[in-house]
Scaffold this motif. Structure first.
Motif, PDB file in Angstrom:
ATOM      1  N   ALA A   1      11.344 -22.199   8.385  1.00  0.00           N
ATOM      2  CA  ALA A   1      11.851 -22.890   7.200  1.00  0.00           C
ATOM      3  C   ALA A   1      10.730 -23.654   6.500  1.00  0.00           C
ATOM      4  O   ALA A   1      10.648 -23.669   5.263  1.00  0.00           O
ATOM      5  N   ALA A   2       9.866 -24.286   7.290  1.00  0.00           N
ATOM      6  CA  ALA A   2       8.731 -25.006   6.709  1.00  0.00           C
ATOM      7  C   ALA A   2       7.783 -24.037   6.008  1.00  0.00           C
ATOM      8  O   ALA A   2       7.235 -24.339   4.935  1.00  0.00           O
ATOM      9  N   GLN A   3       7.586 -22.864   6.605  1.00  0.00           N
ATOM     10  CA  GLN A   3       6.717 -21.864   5.987  1.00  0.00           C
ATOM     11  C   GLN A   3       7.307 -21.370   4.666  1.00  0.00           C
ATOM     12  O   GLN A   3       6.583 -21.214   3.672  1.00  0.00           O
ATOM     13  N   VAL A   4       8.620 -21.147   4.631  1.00  0.00           N
ATOM     14  CA  VAL A   4       9.276 -20.731   3.387  1.00  0.00           C
ATOM     15  C   VAL A   4       9.102 -21.809   2.321  1.00  0.00           C
ATOM     16  O   VAL A   4       8.800 -21.506   1.153  1.00  0.00           O
ATOM     17  N   ALA A   5       9.291 -23.071   2.705  1.00  0.00           N
ATOM     18  CA  ALA A   5       9.150 -24.167   1.742  1.00  0.00           C
ATOM     19  C   ALA A   5       7.740 -24.220   1.168  1.00  0.00           C
ATOM     20  O   ALA A   5       7.552 -24.342  -0.052  1.00  0.00           O
ATOM     21  N   MET A   6       6.741 -24.100   2.037  1.00  0.00           N
ATOM     22  CA  MET A   6       5.357 -24.160   1.558  1.00  0.00           C
ATOM     23  C   MET A   6       5.020 -22.966   0.669  1.00  0.00           C
ATOM     24  O   MET A   6       4.329 -23.119  -0.346  1.00  0.00           O
ATOM     25  N   ALA A   7       5.513 -21.798   1.034  1.00  0.00           N
ATOM     26  CA  ALA A   7       5.259 -20.612   0.215  1.00  0.00           C
ATOM     27  C   ALA A   7       5.875 -20.780  -1.173  1.00  0.00           C
ATOM     28  O   ALA A   7       5.262 -20.415  -2.192  1.00  0.00           O
ATOM     29  N   ALA A   8       7.093 -21.355  -1.242  1.00  0.00           N
ATOM     30  CA  ALA A   8       7.752 -21.562  -2.527  1.00  0.00           C
ATOM     31  C   ALA A   8       7.031 -22.619  -3.355  1.00  0.00           C
ATOM     32  O   ALA A   8       6.882 -22.472  -4.581  1.00  0.00           O
ATOM     33  N   ILE A   9       6.574 -23.681  -2.699  1.00  0.00           N
ATOM     34  CA  ILE A   9       5.829 -24.729  -3.406  1.00  0.00           C
ATOM     35  C   ILE A   9       4.539 -24.143  -3.984  1.00  0.00           C
ATOM     36  O   ILE A   9       4.174 -24.408  -5.139  1.00  0.00           O
ATOM     37  N   ALA A  10       3.847 -23.336  -3.185  1.00  0.00           N
ATOM     38  CA  ALA A  10       2.596 -22.725  -3.647  1.00  0.00           C
ATOM     39  C   ALA A  10       2.850 -21.807  -4.847  1.00  0.00           C
ATOM     40  O   ALA A  10       2.067 -21.792  -5.805  1.00  0.00           O
ATOM     41  N   LYS A  11       3.944 -21.043  -4.804  1.00  0.00           N
ATOM     42  CA  LYS A  11       4.281 -20.161  -5.937  1.00  0.00           C
ATOM     43  C   LYS A  11       4.584 -20.984  -7.188  1.00  0.00           C
ATOM     44  O   LYS A  11       4.160 -20.632  -8.302  1.00  0.00           O
ATOM     45  N   ALA A  12       5.322 -22.096  -7.023  1.00  0.00           N
ATOM     46  CA  ALA A  12       5.650 -22.946  -8.169  1.00  0.00           C
ATOM     47  C   ALA A  12       4.398 -23.594  -8.738  1.00  0.00           C
ATOM     48  O   ALA A  12       4.236 -23.683  -9.969  1.00  0.00           O
ATOM     49  N   CYS A  13       3.496 -24.012  -7.861  1.00  0.00           N
ATOM     50  CA  CYS A  13       2.243 -24.618  -8.315  1.00  0.00           C
ATOM     51  C   CYS A  13       1.412 -23.614  -9.117  1.00  0.00           C
ATOM     52  O   CYS A  13       0.830 -23.952 -10.156  1.00  0.00           O
ATOM     53  N   ALA A  14       1.361 -22.381  -8.629  1.00  0.00           N
ATOM     54  CA  ALA A  14       0.596 -21.346  -9.327  1.00  0.00           C
ATOM     55  C   ALA A  14       1.198 -21.066 -10.699  1.00  0.00           C
ATOM     56  O   ALA A  14       0.475 -20.925 -11.694  1.00  0.00           O
TER      57      ALA A  14
END
Length: 393
Positions: A321-334
């Motif tokens: 779940a933490a990995q999914v959250a970080m991946a989504a945050i990184a996509k939003a940042c990009a």
């Protein structure tokens, strides 16, 4: 008394107010917009989970794995993340205050959990209105994401399958492997327990198994009076509790009264330190990960950081779940050009996350129909004579 024009004006205001209220529950409010957050700054993820009480083992395990995921993966996603834990104590009434605390923290961009289904239902509207994605590693109530009256918002996601999978899985095992003809189902009068008992009972009845339904208080710890009502020819007692010690007590009291029925618990009873009566069964949304080759370095690193801790079933999904959250945050940042313009931009990216070498095995992606994982399954364990858990299905 007001005149006709005055009454019409009041009515118009009331209608407008109802429209605004409906809109607020249907989509993130504009107030979720904060001043843009630099994606190079330290961003926060909160974890709403029980850290004390009978289910404290669950939250402690989950939080340790979430922190390990952030420690080892944040740099890979180009992020600096701080994880903060919020103790819900397995009491849904405590969760809204935690949610409001995190809504007010403008550096907080995602929530892990809540861990329990009741807490999800109690917080989802507030988190979604603030534009905060919440990703649970263990809330399994079917109605959170499915059905006509969904209890969670589009901002809620989970990385484990739900009770519409678990209930039939457990029931079919009782029928095909335990040859169950009569099953007693005991719910704890709380949403997770009732929902899972309902799902299992529906499958059992559909396949001709005799079922007997009992209920106990969620705070009950002595089951001797209920055990007297279990027929001597009952094959299984299904106990979807959220506190493993209660499943332990129930199984012991069945033995003390000479009942032959096996206790079968759901994911909430899956703790080999607290529920260990030989011959009993539990199901869980996560099977053992120590047989997955690419997980070996992850397990070794987590054990080094958590000396003496036992590898269980609740921690690895929290890492995921933490990995999914970080991946989504990184996509939003990009997408936002390096500065997170709005927390709700993270919500928009969660469904697009795909993770190869998923900690539970295979490749992780979300269903296109609901905010659930694609092709999730439950594993069934039987408790051995030494108290260990052995995979049987």
């Amino acid at each position: 008394m007001k005149g006709r024009k005055g009454l019409l004006a009041v009515a118009a205001v009331a209608v407008l107010a109802s429209v605004i209220a409906a809109s607020a529950s249907a989509a993130p409010a504009k107030s979720d917009r904060t001043s843009a957050l630099s994606c190079k700054s330290t961003l926060k993820i909160a974890f709403i989970t029980p850290l004390t009480g009978d289910a404290g083992f669950l939250g402690t395990e989950q939080l340790s794995w979430a922190k390990y995921a952030v420690k080892t993966l944040a740099k890979q996603y180009g992020l600096k993340i701080q994880v903060v834990g919020g103790d819900s104590q397995l009491d849904a009434s405590l969760a809204p205050a935690l949610a409001q605390r995190y809504v007010a923290d403008k550096k907080l961009v995602a929530v892990l959990g809540p861990s329990a289904s009741g807490a999800v239902a109690a917080t989802s509207q507030a988190l979604y209105a603030a534009g905060i994605a919440h990703i649970s590693p263990s809330a399994t109530r079917t109605s959170l994401t499915k059905g006509a009256n969904r209890e969670a918002t589009p901002g809620f996601f989970r990385v484990v399958p739900d009770d519409s999978v678990q209930g039939p899985t457990d029931a079919n095992y009782m029928i095909s492997k335990l040859n169950a003809k009569k099953v007693v189902l005991i719910d704890a009068q709380e949403p997770y327990s009732v929902g899972l008992a309902d799902a299992a009972e529906a499958t059992l009845k559909a396949k001709g198994v005799t079922t007997i339904r009992q209920s106990v208080s969620v705070s009950q710890s002595d089951f001797s009076s209920i055990v007297t009502k279990v027929p001597n020819d009952a094959d299984v007692v299904f106990a979807p509790f959220q506190q493993p010690p209660k499943a332990q007590t129930l199984a012991q009291q069945l033995i003390e009264q000479g009942k032959k029925a096996h206790v079968f618990g759901g994911d909430g009873t899956n703790d080999s330190d607290k529920f260990k009566v030989p011959g009993s069964f539990v199901s869980n949304f996560a099977g053992p990960i120590d047989g997955i080759s690419y997980d070996q370095p992850i397990i070794a690193g987590w054990k080094k950081d958590n000396a003496g801790a036992t590898l269980g079933s609740f921690g690895p999904p929290a890492y995921g779940a933490a990995q999914v959250a970080m991946a989504a945050i990184a996509k939003a940042c990009a997408k936002d050009g390096g500065s997170l313009k709005s927390r709700k931009d993270v919500i928009a990216q969660v469904k697009h996350v795909v993770i190869k070498n998923w900690i539970l095995g295979g490749t992780f992606r979300f269903s296109t129909k609901t905010n659930d994982p694609l092709n999730g399954r439950f594993t069934i364990f039987q408790i051995q004579s030494n108290g260990s858990y052995k995979v049987v299905n």
